[in-house]
Every structure is written in structure tokens, then in C-alpha cells.
Design a protein around this motif. Structure first.
Motif, short mmCIF file in Angstrom:
data_model
loop_
_atom_site.label_atom_id
_atom_site.label_comp_id
_atom_site.label_asym_id
_atom_site.label_seq_id
_atom_site.Cartn_x
_atom_site.Cartn_y
_atom_site.Cartn_z
N LEU A 47 28.60 22.24 44.92
CA LEU A 47 27.26 22.95 45.41
C LEU A 47 26.74 22.28 46.35
N ASP A 48 26.68 20.94 46.58
CA ASP A 48 25.94 20.36 47.41
C ASP A 48 26.45 20.33 49.00
N GLN A 49 27.89 20.53 48.96
CA GLN A 49 28.77 20.54 49.95
C GLN A 49 28.31 22.03 50.61
N LEU A 50 28.59 23.05 49.46
CA LEU A 50 28.09 24.63 50.07
C LEU A 50 27.00 24.68 50.84
N SER A 81 34.41 33.22 50.03
CA SER A 81 35.27 33.06 49.02
C SER A 81 35.24 31.51 48.13
N ASP A 82 34.92 30.59 49.20
CA ASP A 82 34.32 29.39 48.37
C ASP A 82 33.44 29.13 47.55
N VAL A 83 32.31 30.29 47.67
CA VAL A 83 31.33 30.33 46.90
C VAL A 83 31.64 31.03 45.46
N HIS A 149 38.21 37.06 45.57
CA HIS A 149 37.69 35.93 44.91
C HIS A 149 36.47 36.26 44.37
N LEU A 150 35.87 37.13 44.75
CA LEU A 150 34.53 37.65 43.81
C LEU A 150 35.03 38.36 42.60
#
Lengths: 606, 606
Positions: A47-50, A81-83, A149-150
Motif C-alpha cells: 500500500l505504501d509503495q502504491l 491492475s496493481d491496485v 484484475h478488477l
């Protein structure tokens, strides 16, 4: 409530049923530790990196969020997609146990995603921040990939928590699709099948099936690596071998299996199985790693498996686990679980540091020198293309789902870890406790805590790598060979079955057709591939100056200096120049790159 | 008039002097044929392809040409350089003999280039057709790279023909440079030194020297492959090893040698020599090919030399010849001529078909299968990035310049071909005829046609690969070893010297540190590396199923079916599965890929 990653519907042509997340509890030991680190360190780090990378800011397109944005927009089209992968991981974690902080963070991200969705249902920050025209660059735009991914995150939240906030978003986004399209990066196919499974809306399945049929006719423009790069060179049901970008091929085949089992399409399933068999035989690293070319992140020719330039992307190993799991459910064949084991330990796990906050994108089996000029350096906290870290998060958060399955005959245990599993057999509830120090120790004790009175079958996988295994149970002790060992009987609560897998250090010779490692051997123990790092070379000799000494035997040695409970191997070597004998230390390959920077080898010249 | 590719000035710290183009005539045989094909087929084909590809149209920016343009402008920034390389080739060809058609074509192209040059001297079609702002993207724009090729073409026309049309353009374009700049693709450095040599304007040399010093401090932005990709990671005089993009490194080092010999900068020359030695020892293919990575067309780690994924760009082999030639002139050491021989036959020549009109961009030492999905297919008539074909043209058009050198003590013959060479020694004119069937035959007969009365030294290179060589001359016969054999005497017209090089087929074992070919052997004969193609496999067996049979010897066999006078080798093999003995045919590697498509191997597993 079914709570697993892949959940074939009741009418699917599938042999085994997954255990849900809530039906398996990891207790202690190797995987419990890795899963705990993922929950406590990796996911918060993600989360921090996002946030730092601006990936969340990319989504701040809705009015209420605009003021908060401090990013200038996504630089790569697939970052949303990473989220979604991170959200999927959180969904599985919250099902394994509450975490108010994590839940609050997820709420915030879900609200952001929800607010960003357009009124017409479309949702993609890269396109929305750009010209706003959807589906204009199907080749490279990754819009359906992101949507996939969602959907997978939405399915996880629905199955794991009964929380349909993301599912509502996903359904509206999927409804925006004008029909079956071919996307340059497969992923949507398996997602639509899962969406059909949770909603019961068979049109999703029909769309996925049609998307599979449309691919393979060379219609995607801009194929600068050739149409094979995105599997558009041959129809999905015809292609005899895997080809092109490894993750794309494997995600595509995941979708193909999902469609095949739902539609009872044995020909399609057969095509995937043939590709899989050929891939395992001719294009898979000892570690389970896949993809031998850097240029296009692609499979090479048969037996083209260079250890130094292995691409072996962490995501490709994850995709291989996803595909093997689908094939295991569909067929019940133990070989797929063997692959999952090899790849989990040696293909997936090397991608994440022992601390849980540093990652490898590629996973070579050899590094000649610490001095690296081209960016393939040490583990990094994040990547500009950050597909691998959140993919690791969602896999580790659902790891225990791969441990066992059931069918009407009983329970099948595929992976070994200290755990408790419980399920409802046709004749009643069953509960099983597994105690083991695996993979360091080969003793696996299974205790029946609860069982129906009717007879049923307990099946245990004896891994293919194991040369000597014994099974001790109520009927006595006997030697067992590789494959599924089945015990059908009337079980009693308190019954104990012990599977004992012999775990000597063993020497592995490569297939003689693999040019790149001819004349070398590797060291393995149990499911683990080992490697030598500079830190463990005798007198810090250069790794490249060591050759295998066949006159002496490798031996097992505890390595608490690297990680708790870790078992290493001592490797007899000779110094190339002087011929002087010496001993090198080998540690499990998954643990490499966690100490001082240096060279590394899996394959040691004879 | 000096008429050679590289012409150190009189004050340069250079040991040997090049023979000019007009001082060496190739007569018959191997290289005469290749040079003739280049002149009669390849160069006209090149003009045709430059037209078809729109490369000439890119230059039609001047008013008088605009109407003729049917292209929408260059798609790659460096395409002008292909026109200049073609012009350079034509310059050398016209010096070797008139060709009115070729001359007329060249006149047309020179007029086009001249008309395109802006009034302020700037000349680059990509920038001129774009925003018109020069030097804005030094990293990727290739402006100074293109200028370097313009200068080299201009120098060729000046030296070979005394025609200064291009030189006037080049000088004005060079004058437009605002000062020393660092370009992402080195090339300008050697060009400016050559410009200084033909014009006597030492400021060009100073600029080149300054450009060398500016590089290596990480100042080039956009280094997506790392600063080492364009050698911006370490100062040119400090870097201990070659790094990054192979052609960039080698062109840079060509410029460094040119600057070093002109300025008497032994430290700079020493840095290039150390890099060269390390490159030959640790990063050079058996064929002389350079660059083992596709991703960034780059050198790999030491001993990272995969035969299948060898990039070994044709241009890198050409650049290696260019650099070795400069080092040979500077030092007089025979090892550099050994490298030129190996690379000319096995690194450069495979890049062009026997017909002279099909090319390879990359030159792998192994192809497993004919079925290639990623574009690395058969020889092509041209490439979108067409650097290699015209680079081959200019090298072949000047091939005979590499044959011999002279200094105040006499004549040095470095390469063997039927030729006549003439020069002015301090004591008078000398003329030498060489008769040989090399490389198919090892007998080389040198006849003195004319000689000064004073004693002088005739030096002949005995190649490093040769294990048995004899020299017969006026003083009798004696065995000679590798290196320069020197005969100092009072020569008479009619004197004959015969060098006899034994040419058995020989088995070569790789350095044990090269992982990728461990446990393999290669077949060589004389300067030639051999390979097995599917067409010559016993019963068309798959090449990958054959292993070397050490119990039998390879033998020499004429192969007129592939090319006139060609000598092949029969290779004893075993079928991997059955162990049955068989015999495969091997042909020189340079001739591979000229028959039906198939697999190929240089390194055969033992």
C-alpha cells in the motif's frame, strides 16, 4: 459460502473441489511464517509503495479526489491492475482474520475505485486521464487485462467476505464491454468465467469462450515481437506448444481451462494439457521458472534454458501455479500438484525477500558477478512495472487454498504444512490435523480429529522427487511410490497416518538436450533446489572458479545463520585452477540474494 | 595520394602504415569473388533498397526534390547514416575501377544530400522533417552518429577519388556543431579525427579528444538500459572492460585509438588495449562475434556466450575489424591481424548471403529449429533498421586495404589472398605478387616482381590457429611458429617465398568457463569455423539429436555443391537415442543459411 480462488460451478467437468479459505488453517512452520510475513509486512508495504509510486493517485480522477492528487498521471497503461491485485490480497487476508487497519485502508481504496468509475461503467485511469476513448489500443492498452484484475479482486471480496462493493463496480465495468474483444494481454478470460460463477450470469462465460476463439488469427496490430508474443499466431485450441510472452500464454491457458470445464469442452482442455506437458518437458527451468528470453519476456525454443539469462519472471511462476491448480482440479492428476510444489518453493518464493519487502522481477539461476550494469541488480522495494509484488501478495494470501481438495470419495492432500483442514463429506463432517516440519523435515503426521462413520478415502501426494517414502497408518507400514497414495477405510477419530518422505541431499543431472547446463549438476533436497552464493564459497573464492567434486558426497547442514530452521547442504568442490578440494555451502535457492551482494549458481560444472 | 580507410598522420604514434586502395589489387580467389559480388550485386541492391525503404526520400527536403518525395519521412532517426555508408562504399569501388552507372547513381545521391543541407550547415533529415531543432535528443537522436558517417563517406571520396563534393558538405555540417557533445551512439569521434587528417585542421582532433573525456560521467539522460549501454558509466580512459551496446563500445574505442595515436596519448591507447584483451579473452565468440544479449544488443558478463541467443550483430563484427585494424597499425602486433582474419571470415561474412543480396543482422552459432516465431528468421533483403547491409558494403569495398602494411623496414603481409601489392620503400619501389588458393589451400607463394637493391624486411603473419607452418625462400626451408615471421635480406626480382600452412580439420574445445558450450566441441579448419546444418545431417536427422563421436576423426571433403572450391569437413557423430554411428557434413559457418531453411550448430555436444 465458497471461498476459494477458483471455484468451478457444480455442473463443471471438474474432478476435484477446492477447499475454501475458511476450511484450511495454517498453524505453524514454513508456509505459516511466509503467509504471516505477507500479511504483516508485505501487504502494508505494498500500500505504501502504491501511494509513493503514484499508482493510487492515478485513480484520483473523480471530483472529490482531484484536489488530493499529487501525481501527473499514469506512465504505464496497466498500473491500475496493481491496485486490484493488492485489493484481492486484502480480501483473502480479511477472510483469514480481522485487521481493522487493513480493512480501513481497503475501504479507502475501494471508495477511490468506485468514485473513479465513469457513469457509463467504464473504469481505467490511464484512458480516463488520456483521451477517454476506450478500447482504442487493444494490443498494448491492457484495458481488458486491468478489468480482469478488477473482476478477480471483486470475486475474492464476494467469496471471502460477502462484500459486494467491488463486485458492483466490476459488473458495471464488464457491462461496458461492447462484446468479445481480443486484448494484447490475456487475463479477462479467466476473470469473466469467475464472474459467471459468482453471479450465475452465463453470458460472461459465453463472452470468455468467444474471446478465446477470436484469438490466434493474427488480428492484433502492432505485433513487434511477432503474433506469437500474445498468442495470436495460432488458435487456442490448435497451438501445440506454448509461445511468446510467458505470462500472457499462461493467463490465456488459465482462461481456456476455466471455459473448458464449464462448457465440458474436452478438446479445449486437451489442447491446454498438451501445451502444458510440452512446456514442462522442454521449456521449464529446474526451479519451475518459465520464460528464457529477456527481449520479449518469452519462452524460447525447446531446451533453450540459459541459467544466467533466465527471465523466469516471478509473475510467470505465479501464473504457472494458477494454471496447474486449474488443471489439478479438472483432472485430479498428482503431476500438477508436483508442479505447484516445485514452482511455489523455487519459482515463486525467490521473488520475495525473507523480510517480505524486497522483490525480484526476474529469477536467474546464475549470477556471475555482483557488478551488474544493465539494471538486473539487487532486490528492489518496488518496480516501475510493478506487476510481480502485488501478484505475490495475492498468491501468498491464498496459499493455504492450494493445500488440499475434496471430492465425493474423500480428501486429497496435495501440499504439506502444519495445518488443520475441515470439510463436509457426503456422509458428514471431517476434520484433519497435519503436523510437520516440512520442507526441512520429511515426516508428515495426519490426525483425524473428526470423521463420518462411513468409509472414505484419504489421498496423499507422494512427490515425484521422492525416492523412498513410507506410509504408516492403522493398517501398518508400507513403502509407497510417487503419485497419489489412497487409503479407503472406515476412519475413527484419533486415527493417525504418518507419511515419511526421505530427504537426502541429491544430485540432479540435467536433460542432455539442455545446451546451457550441459556438464553440470544441481543439488536438491526434498522439494527445494539449492544454490551456492559467494558468501558460502570456500574462502570467498569466485563461484565461477569452483567445480563439482564427484569423489565426495554432499551432506545436510543446519543453516540458522540464514533463516530459522533452514537446512543447507555442503557441496564438495574443487578449485578449477589448483584442483584443490574444498567445501561450499548451498542454501535453498528461494533464499538467495538476501545477504551481501555476490555471485550465485544453481548448476555447478562437473 | 593516400587512399585508405584509416590514415594516421605523419606525426602519429603509429607503427605501421596502411597500403592504399590503389596499391593492392585483388586478383582471383575467395576474397576477389566476395569483393566482386559486393560491387556487382550488393551495392546496386543497396541503392534499390534505400529507394524502396524510403531512406532516400527522407532526404528529399530541399525545394527541388519535394515533388519527388513519396515517403512520409523517416521513422527512425539514424537512417541517413545508411545513405552515407552506401556512398562510402561507392567511393572505394570507384577508386578500384570505373563504373559509369554507379558513378551516376552516386552523383544523384550526393546532389540530394547537398541540396538537403540547410543554409546554416545543419544536415539531418529526421530533425529537419521534424521540429528542426538540432541536438535536442543527444541520447537517442543519433545526429552526431549520422554526421560521423557523412564525414567518413566524405573522407573516402576525398582520399579515393580526390572528389570533395561530400567533404564540403561534411565540413559545413561539422562546423555547425556547437562544440564537443556527448552523443548516445559514438562514431563522431573517429570521423572527426579522420577529418582532421584530410583537412589538416587540428581543431577537429581537439573536439574529438574532448568528446572522449566528456563521456563516462553519467550525463546522458534516458539511460533505460543503464549508463553502461552507451559507455557513459566510466571515463573512456578508466573503464577496464567493454560494456553495454557492442557497436557503440567498439566505435567509441576506434575513436579513442585515433585520438590516442594522433596525440601520442599512450595512457588512452593502453586503456583501449586492455579492454580489447579482456574482450577477446572473456566476451568473444569463436566466430569473432560480439554481443551476447538481445535485449540491449550488448556484451554480457565474462564468459556469457550463449550460442543460440548470440546477438553477434554483423555491425559489431565490422566494428571489431575496424578497431583491430587501428590497433594493428598503432602497435604492429600480429594478434590484431589474427583477430581481423577470424572475424572477417566468421563474424562479418556470415552476415551476407553467397548471392550478396540477403543479410543477417544477428549471427547466432546455433539454431534449434526452423520454426521461428520472434522474427529471427531467414536472411532478409533489408531490415527496418538497416545498419548492417551498407556497413558490409563499405567494409567489402575496402577489404583489400587490410591485406598488408608497410613501414620504413619493409612490407608486412597480414591477410592472404591472390593479389598484387606495390609500395614505395625508403630505398625504392617494391612490387609483390601473391598466389594462393587460401583459405581452402594453405600454400601461399609470394613473388618479388620489383625490389630496391638495398636490403629490406618481408614480414608474413603465421596465424595463431596454425600448428605446422614452413617457410621456403632463397635461404632454404624452415619451420615457423605463430606470429610475424620476418625475412631481412637483399631481395632480387624473381625471388620467391612460399609460406605453407598446414590445414587439417581440427577439433576445438571451449574455454571451460563458458557455461553455454560446456561439453561441446567445434570443428575448424584454417581460419574457418564450421557448422552442421539440417541439410547435411545424416538422413536429415534433427541436429539436436546428434552428438560427437570421439572414436573417429573428422575428414576434409570438397563441397562444390555449396560453393565453388569450398572445402567441407565430415564430422563423425552418434545418434543420441540409438547410439548408432553416422557422419554429418560440416560447411564453413559463413555459408550457413544459404540453402533450405533448417537447424544449425557450431558447437556439437560430446
Amino acid at each position: 459460502m465458497s471461498v476459494s480462488v477458483v471455484q468451478p460451478s457444480r455442473t463443471a467437468w471438474s474432478r476435484l473441489r477446492p477447499f475454501g479459505a475458511g476450511q484450511v488453517d495454517l498453524r505453524t512452520g514454513f508456509w505459516a511464517d511466509r503467509v504471516r510475513i505477507n500479511r504483516e509486512r508485505t501487504i502494508p508495504h505494498g500500500l505504501d509503495q502504491l501511494r509513493r509510486a503514484g499508482t493510487l493517485d492515478n485513480l484520483r480522477l473523480a471530483d472529490g479526489y482531484r484536489a488530493a492528487a499529487d501525481s501527473t498521471g499514469a506512465t504505464l497503461p496497466f498500473l491500475d491492475s496493481d491496485v486490484y491485485k493488492w485489493l484481492e490480497a486484502v480480501g483473502w487476508e480479511l477472510a483469514r482474520g480481522p485487521d481493522p487497519g487493513l480493512a480501513a485502508s481497503a475501504d479507502e481504496v475501494i471508495a477511490l475505485v468506485t468514485a473513479t468509475q465513469r457513469a457509463d461503467g467504464y473504469l481505467n485511469s490511464y484512458v480516463q486521464a488520456g483521451d477517454g476513448e476506450p478500447y482504442r489500443d487493444l494490443s498494448w492498452g491492457h484495458e481488458l487485462y486491468c478489468l480482469g484484475h478488477l473482476i478477480q479482486a471483486a470475486v475474492a471480496w464476494h467469496r471471502a467476505l460477502g462484500d459486494d462493493r467491488l463486485l458492483d463496480v466490476a459488473i458495471r465495468a464488464a457491462d461496458h464491454l461492447p462484446g468479445p474483444l481480443v486484448d494484447g494481454h490475456p487475463n479477462i478470460e479467466m476473470a469473466l468465467v469467475e464472474l459467471a460463477r459468482v453471479t450465475g450470469d452465463r453470458r460472461r462465460l459465453t463472452t470468455a469462450a468467444r474471446m478465446l476463439e477470436l484469438r490466434g488469427h493474427g488480428t492484433l496490430p502492432g505485433a513487434r515481437f511477432g503474433a506469437g508474443y500474445w498468442q495470436d499466431h495460432e488458435p487456442v485450441r490448435d497451438a501445440a506448444t506454448v509461445a511468446g510472452h510467458a505470462v500472457r500464454q499462461l493467463y490465456l491457458d488459465c482462461g481456456a481451462v476455466d471455459v473448458a470445464v464449464e462448457l465440458g469442452d474436452d478438446r479445449l482442455l486437451g489442447a491446454v494439457r498438451r501445451r502444458w506437458d510440452d512446456m514442462i518437458r522442454t521449456r521449464t527451468y529446474l526451479t519451475g521458472g518459465l520464460g528464457s528470453r529477456h527481449r520479449d519476456e518469452a519462452f524460447g525454443d525447446p531446451y533453450e534454458l540459459p541459467p544466467d539469462r533466465a527471465y523466469a519472471e516471478t509473475c510467470a511462476a505465479i501464473a504457472s501455479v494458477m494454471l496447474a491448480w486449474r488443471l489439478l482440479l479438472a483432472t485430479g492428476e498428482a503431476g500438477y500438484a508436483d508442479s505447484i510444489e516445485r514452482t511455489m518453493y523455487n519459482g515463486v518464493l525467490p521473488g520475495i525477500s525473507l523480510t517480505g519487502t524486497r522483490f525480484f522481477y526476474t529469477n536467474p539461476l546464475q549470477r556471475r558477478t555482483h557488478r551488474v550494469l544493465d539494471g538486473a541488480g539487487p532486490r528492489l522495494p518496488w518496480y516501475p512495472c510493478a506487476c510481480c509484488p502485488p501478484n505475490l501478495m495475492r498468491l501468498l494470501s491464498s496459499w493455504q487454498q492450494y493445500l488440499a481438495t475434496c471430492d465425493d470419495s474423500g480428501i486429497q492432500v496435495h501440499q504439506y504444512a502444519a495445518a488443520e483442514v475441515r470439510t463436509e463429506l457426503p456422509s458428514g463432517p471431517a476434520r484433519l490435523r497435519i503436523d510437520t516440519g516440512y520442507p526441512w523435515d520429511g515426516r508428515i503426521i495426519l490426525s483425524l480429529l473428526e470423521t463420518p462413520a462411513e468409509p472414505w478415502t484419504l489421498s496423499l501426494r507422494v512427490p515425484r522427487w521422492c525416492r523412498t517414502a513410507t506410509l504408516t497408518g492403522p493398517d501398518g507400514t508400507l513403502a509407497v511410490g510417487a503419485g497419489m497414495v489412497k487409503r479407503h477405510r472406515r476412519w475413527q477419530p484419533g486415527d493417525v497416518v504418518e507419511l515419511s518422505l526421505d530427504l537426502p541431499a541429491r544430485i540432479t543431472e540435467p536433460d542432455p538436450r539442455i545446451d546451457a547446463v550441459r556438464g553440470c549438476v544441481a543439488v536438491e533436497r526434498g522439494p527445494l533446489v539449492y544454490c551456492i552464493e559467494t558468501a558460502d564459497a570456500p574462502g570467498r573464492t569466485e563461484i565461477e572458479e569452483l567445480i563439482w567434486d564427484p569423489s565426495r558426497e554432499p551432506a545436510v547442514r543446519p543453516r540458522p545463520d540464514v533463516a530459522e530452521a533452514m537446512v543447507g547442504v555442503t557441496v564438495p568442490v574443487l578449485r578449477r585452477r589448483s584442483g584443490a578440494p574444498a567445501t561450499a555451502g548451498a542454501i535453498p535457492y528461494f533464499a538467495w540474494g538476501n545477504r551481501e551482494p555476490g555471485a550465485m549458481r544453481v548448476w555447478i560444472p562437473r
